[in-house]
Design a protein around this motif. Structure first.
Motif, PDB file in Angstrom:
ATOM      1  N   ARG A  87       5.801  20.833  -6.702  1.00 45.53           N
ATOM      2  CA  ARG A  87       5.982  19.901  -5.583  1.00 45.53           C
ATOM      3  C   ARG A  87       5.704  18.466  -6.030  1.00 45.53           C
ATOM      4  N   CYS A  88       4.635  18.284  -6.764  1.00 43.69           N
ATOM      5  CA  CYS A  88       4.273  16.948  -7.238  1.00 43.69           C
ATOM      6  C   CYS A  88       5.359  16.404  -8.168  1.00 43.69           C
ATOM      7  N   LEU A  89       5.844  17.218  -9.085  1.00 36.17           N
ATOM      8  CA  LEU A  89       6.851  16.767 -10.042  1.00 36.17           C
ATOM      9  C   LEU A  89       8.192  16.465  -9.377  1.00 36.17           C
ATOM     10  N   LEU A  90       8.492  17.129  -8.275  1.00 30.75           N
ATOM     11  CA  LEU A  90       9.751  16.876  -7.572  1.00 30.75           C
ATOM     12  C   LEU A  90       9.845  15.441  -7.041  1.00 30.75           C
ATOM     13  N   TYR A  91       8.717  14.822  -6.818  1.00 33.86           N
ATOM     14  CA  TYR A  91       8.718  13.469  -6.254  1.00 33.86           C
ATOM     15  C   TYR A  91       8.656  12.380  -7.326  1.00 33.86           C
ATOM     16  N   ASP A  92       8.680  12.775  -8.601  1.00 38.14           N
ATOM     17  CA  ASP A  92       8.838  11.844  -9.718  1.00 38.14           C
ATOM     18  C   ASP A  92       7.897  10.643  -9.643  1.00 38.14           C
ATOM     19  N   HIS A  93       6.609  10.908  -9.469  1.00 36.76           N
ATOM     20  CA  HIS A  93       5.596   9.855  -9.412  1.00 36.76           C
ATOM     21  C   HIS A  93       5.385   9.240 -10.797  1.00 36.76           C
ATOM     22  N   GLN A  94       4.987   7.969 -10.814  1.00 36.40           N
ATOM     23  CA  GLN A  94       4.686   7.309 -12.084  1.00 36.40           C
ATOM     24  C   GLN A  94       3.360   7.800 -12.659  1.00 36.40           C
ATOM     25  N   ILE A  95       2.450   8.161 -11.785  1.00 39.01           N
ATOM     26  CA  ILE A  95       1.121   8.612 -12.175  1.00 39.01           C
ATOM     27  C   ILE A  95       0.842   9.920 -11.452  1.00 39.01           C
ATOM     28  N   LEU A 127       0.813  -1.213   0.000  1.00 35.02           N
ATOM     29  CA  LEU A 127       0.000   0.000   0.000  1.00 35.02           C
ATOM     30  C   LEU A 127       0.852   1.271   0.000  1.00 35.02           C
ATOM     31  N   GLN A 128       1.899   1.299   0.807  1.00 40.45           N
ATOM     32  CA  GLN A 128       2.764   2.478   0.854  1.00 40.45           C
ATOM     33  C   GLN A 128       3.465   2.675  -0.487  1.00 40.45           C
ATOM     34  N   LYS A 129       3.935   1.599  -1.091  1.00 36.97           N
ATOM     35  CA  LYS A 129       4.594   1.664  -2.398  1.00 36.97           C
ATOM     36  C   LYS A 129       3.608   2.180  -3.459  1.00 36.97           C
ATOM     37  N   LEU A 130       2.403   1.619  -3.444  1.00 38.22           N
ATOM     38  CA  LEU A 130       1.380   2.038  -4.408  1.00 38.22           C
ATOM     39  C   LEU A 130       1.129   3.535  -4.303  1.00 38.22           C
ATOM     40  N   ARG A 131       0.899   3.996  -3.100  1.00 35.69           N
ATOM     41  CA  ARG A 131       0.555   5.405  -2.909  1.00 35.69           C
ATOM     42  C   ARG A 131       1.730   6.332  -3.203  1.00 35.69           C
ATOM     43  N   SER A 132       2.965   5.834  -3.066  1.00 38.61           N
ATOM     44  CA  SER A 132       4.125   6.667  -3.403  1.00 38.61           C
ATOM     45  C   SER A 132       4.297   6.781  -4.916  1.00 38.61           C
ATOM     46  N   MET A 133       3.653   5.893  -5.669  1.00 40.57           N
ATOM     47  CA  MET A 133       3.721   5.927  -7.124  1.00 40.57           C
ATOM     48  C   MET A 133       2.795   6.987  -7.714  1.00 40.57           C
ATOM     49  N   ILE A 134       1.860   7.486  -6.904  1.00 40.20           N
ATOM     50  CA  ILE A 134       0.803   8.353  -7.402  1.00 40.20           C
ATOM     51  C   ILE A 134       0.907   9.735  -6.758  1.00 40.20           C
ATOM     52  N   GLY A 135       1.014  10.751  -7.577  1.00 39.17           N
ATOM     53  CA  GLY A 135       1.050  12.122  -7.097  1.00 39.17           C
ATOM     54  C   GLY A 135      -0.259  12.823  -7.393  1.00 39.17           C
ATOM     55  N   TYR A 136      -0.591  13.809  -6.576  1.00 41.84           N
ATOM     56  CA  TYR A 136      -1.847  14.545  -6.720  1.00 41.84           C
ATOM     57  C   TYR A 136      -1.613  16.038  -6.709  1.00 41.84           C
ATOM     58  N   VAL A 137      -2.376  16.729  -7.539  1.00 40.30           N
ATOM     59  CA  VAL A 137      -2.519  18.179  -7.438  1.00 40.30           C
ATOM     60  C   VAL A 137      -4.002  18.397  -7.181  1.00 40.30           C
ATOM     61  N   PHE A 138      -4.319  18.746  -5.954  1.00 47.86           N
ATOM     62  CA  PHE A 138      -5.707  18.860  -5.511  1.00 47.86           C
ATOM     63  C   PHE A 138      -6.308  20.208  -5.874  1.00 47.86           C
ATOM     64  N   GLN A 139      -7.640  20.275  -5.845  1.00 48.58           N
ATOM     65  CA  GLN A 139      -8.340  21.541  -6.051  1.00 48.58           C
ATOM     66  C   GLN A 139      -8.020  22.513  -4.927  1.00 48.58           C
ATOM     67  N   ASP A 140      -7.967  22.018  -3.706  1.00 46.10           N
ATOM     68  CA  ASP A 140      -7.639  22.848  -2.556  1.00 46.10           C
ATOM     69  C   ASP A 140      -6.134  22.758  -2.352  1.00 46.10           C
ATOM     70  N   HIS A 141      -5.419  23.772  -2.796  1.00 45.13           N
ATOM     71  CA  HIS A 141      -3.963  23.752  -2.768  1.00 45.13           C
ATOM     72  C   HIS A 141      -3.445  23.794  -1.343  1.00 45.13           C
ATOM     73  N   PHE A 142      -2.728  22.755  -0.952  1.00 48.03           N
ATOM     74  CA  PHE A 142      -2.189  22.668   0.401  1.00 48.03           C
ATOM     75  C   PHE A 142      -0.854  23.391   0.480  1.00 48.03           C
ATOM     76  N   LEU A 143      -0.856  24.553   1.116  1.00 44.37           N
ATOM     77  CA  LEU A 143       0.362  25.297   1.405  1.00 44.37           C
ATOM     78  C   LEU A 143       0.296  25.726   2.862  1.00 44.37           C
ATOM     79  N   PHE A 144       1.458  25.805   3.485  1.00 39.87           N
ATOM     80  CA  PHE A 144       1.508  26.139   4.911  1.00 39.87           C
ATOM     81  C   PHE A 144       2.420  27.333   5.131  1.00 39.87           C
TER      82      PHE A 144
END
Length: 145
Positions: free
Chosen positions: A129-137, A49-66
């Motif tokens: 941020r999403c592209l920096l983590y080089d996700h497969q999807i 499960l952890q491997k699967l989820r690390s393969m997938i990156g998201y850009v959400f509608q609600d942009h998470f910035l802190f």
């Protein structure tokens, strides 16, 4: 449906039509009633499960910035990601000038929820941020992405 490596798929529809459900199924947040989902020919249930989820990156509608530096918002405190890595991705998606235009560049102080940035800027930074983590999807759950 099938998506080959390097291809893109846009799914549009009214609220409640199942767009987010596809992303939730892909991440195994819940199981399909029938059928299977495969990545690279492998049933997603065979992936850790952890491997699967690390393969997938998201850009959400609600942009998470802190509240913190732009750098920390982009790297999520991953010290293995360098400023050079960030700037290469920013250049690749043609927004390096955006970073340089901010006071302090990567040291720019982002306010809570990115309130001192435009919606477009927040969106671009979340894409970097999403592209920096080089996700497969990569799933873009944001029309302007």
């Amino acid at each position: 449906f099938k998506i080959k490596k390097g291809e893109s798929l846009g799914i549009i529809g009214i609220s409640g039509s199942g767009k987010s459900s596809i992303a939730n199924l892909l991440n195994r947040f819940y199981e399909p009633d029938k059928g299977i989902i495969q990545i690279n020919g492998t049933d997603i249930n065979k992936y850790d499960l952890q491997k699967l989820r690390s393969m997938i990156g998201y850009v959400f509608q609600d942009h998470f910035l802190f509240s913190g530096s732009l750098r920390d918002n982009l790297t999520l405190f991953n010290n293995q990601i360098t400023d050079t890595d960030i700037l290469l991705i920013a250049k690749k998606i043609d927004c390096i000038d955006l970073i340089y235009s901010l006071p302090g560049g990567l040291n720019f102080k982002v306010s809570e929820r990115g309130d001192n940035l435009s919606v477009g800027q927040r969106n671009l930074f979340c894409i970097i941020r999403c592209l920096l983590y080089d996700h497969q999807i990569i799933v873009f759950d944001e029309p302007s992405s």
